[in-house]
Scaffold this motif. Structure first.
Motif, PDB file in Angstrom:
ATOM      1  N   GLY A  52      43.195  50.020  43.485  1.00 27.24           N
ATOM      2  CA  GLY A  52      41.662  50.454  43.313  1.00 27.24           C
ATOM      3  C   GLY A  52      40.868  49.378  43.116  1.00 27.24           C
ATOM      4  N   LYS A  53      41.006  48.081  43.169  1.00 26.00           N
ATOM      5  CA  LYS A  53      40.390  47.126  43.072  1.00 26.00           C
ATOM      6  C   LYS A  53      40.323  46.232  44.431  1.00 26.00           C
ATOM      7  CE  LYS A  53      41.626  46.204  38.200  1.00 26.00           C
ATOM      8  NZ  LYS A  53      41.590  47.327  37.829  1.00 26.00           N
ATOM      9  N   LYS A  54      39.095  45.524  44.569  1.00 21.19           N
ATOM     10  CA  LYS A  54      38.926  44.818  45.857  1.00 21.19           C
ATOM     11  C   LYS A  54      39.537  43.234  45.415  1.00 21.19           C
ATOM     12  CE  LYS A  54      36.080  42.438  49.111  1.00 21.19           C
ATOM     13  NZ  LYS A  54      34.646  42.206  49.675  1.00 21.19           N
ATOM     14  N   ILE A  55      40.735  42.877  46.057  1.00 21.47           N
ATOM     15  CA  ILE A  55      41.218  41.393  45.884  1.00 21.47           C
ATOM     16  C   ILE A  55      40.683  40.409  47.173  1.00 21.47           C
ATOM     17  CG2 ILE A  55      43.272  40.472  45.524  1.00 21.47           C
ATOM     18  CD1 ILE A  55      42.707  42.448  43.408  1.00 21.47           C
TER      19      ILE A  55
ATOM     20  N   GLY B 242      35.112  40.727  43.133  1.00 16.67           N
ATOM     21  CA  GLY B 242      34.048  39.647  43.096  1.00 16.67           C
ATOM     22  C   GLY B 242      33.854  38.636  42.194  1.00 16.67           C
ATOM     23  N   GLU B 243      34.976  38.780  41.039  1.00 11.91           N
ATOM     24  CA  GLU B 243      34.798  37.850  39.883  1.00 11.91           C
ATOM     25  C   GLU B 243      36.120  37.060  40.008  1.00 11.91           C
ATOM     26  OE1 GLU B 243      35.184  38.320  35.107  1.00 11.91           O
ATOM     27  OE2 GLU B 243      33.751  39.755  36.299  1.00 11.91           O
ATOM     28  N   TYR B 244      36.105  35.785  39.930  1.00 11.16           N
ATOM     29  CA  TYR B 244      37.210  34.712  39.566  1.00 11.16           C
ATOM     30  C   TYR B 244      38.396  35.223  38.773  1.00 11.16           C
ATOM     31  CZ  TYR B 244      39.971  30.549  39.776  1.00 11.16           C
ATOM     32  OH  TYR B 244      41.043  29.702  39.781  1.00 11.16           O
ATOM     33  N   ALA B 245      39.482  35.480  39.103  1.00  5.07           N
ATOM     34  CA  ALA B 245      40.428  35.792  38.280  1.00  5.07           C
ATOM     35  C   ALA B 245      41.645  34.908  37.984  1.00  5.07           C
ATOM     36  CB  ALA B 245      41.451  37.121  38.936  1.00  5.07           C
TER      37      ALA B 245
ATOM     38  N   LEU C  85      46.587  33.147  35.684  1.00  2.64           N
ATOM     39  CA  LEU C  85      45.589  33.785  35.872  1.00  2.64           C
ATOM     40  C   LEU C  85      44.874  34.253  34.640  1.00  2.64           C
ATOM     41  CD1 LEU C  85      47.465  36.967  37.707  1.00  2.64           C
ATOM     42  CD2 LEU C  85      45.771  35.274  38.741  1.00  2.64           C
ATOM     43  N   PHE C  86      43.602  34.456  34.355  1.00  8.42           N
ATOM     44  CA  PHE C  86      42.752  34.966  33.119  1.00  8.42           C
ATOM     45  C   PHE C  86      43.639  36.093  32.605  1.00  8.42           C
ATOM     46  CE2 PHE C  86      38.773  33.127  35.027  1.00  8.42           C
ATOM     47  CZ  PHE C  86      38.563  32.152  34.015  1.00  8.42           C
TER      48      PHE C  86
END
Length: 181
Positions: free
Chosen positions: A12-15, A78-81, A105-106
């Protein structure tokens, strides 16, 4: 090599996956300092990250210009992972069939399949470039990572006992893993 931007949906997240840009050098340095402090499973302590912005720009530029390495960044909504990468192990003709792999990864972006997703995409690029095997090192007590790598086909091929000595005096082994294509 430059990895053109690709978008996916995962849990469900945009990658978004893409190569690093020079103007992201400072962001990548801050990321390194953070992720090395979040886990004992990376190769450095945060205070050992002493690269300059210029050093990081050079690192990005070298990866983007190379035909035998890739630095792939991941963004979640949109956030750096985090990122994963590979570099040719070639120092001679005898080793040019080998690619070394790394990923971090964080912590807040672990646990929903992003790492596996990124590695699958990275391994596809490595194979398409004609490498015959991918190699990595994992800290011995990082069973979660070992399970991930084994699920992708990596096999354990060696152990260096006490390869990591932590500031508190404890040790951890390094496990070498290889995936043959």
């Amino acid at each position: 090599m430059v990895f053109e931007e690709e978008d996916y949906i995962l849990s469900g997240k945009k990658i978004t996956l893409r190569s690093a840009r020079l103007d992201e050098a400072q962001m990548l340095l801050e990321y390194l300092k953070t992720v090395t402090g979040e886990t004992r499973f990376l190769m450095f302590e945060p205070d050992e990250i002493v690269f300059t912005q210029n050093d990081e720009e050079k690192f990005i530029d070298e990866h983007n210009k190379s035909e035998a390495s890739l630095l792939m960044l991941a963004f979640v909504d949109g956030e750096y992972a985090g990122n994963c990468s590979f570099e040719s192990k070639a120092g001679s003709r005898r080793a040019r069939h080998r690619a070394g792999v790394g990923i971090a990864l964080f912590q807040k972006y672990t646990g929903f399949g992003l790492g596996k997703f990124m590695l699958k995409r990275l391994l596809k690029e490595i194979k398409n470039l004609g490498f015959e095997q991918a190699e990595l090192t994992v800290v011995g007590n990082n069973e979660r990572a070992c399970h991930l790598y084994e699920s992708l086909g990596f096999e354990r091929c060696g152990i260096v006992p006490n390869a990591n000595k932590y500031d508190d005096g404890t040790y951890a082994d390094d496990i070498y893993m290889v995936l043959k294509f």
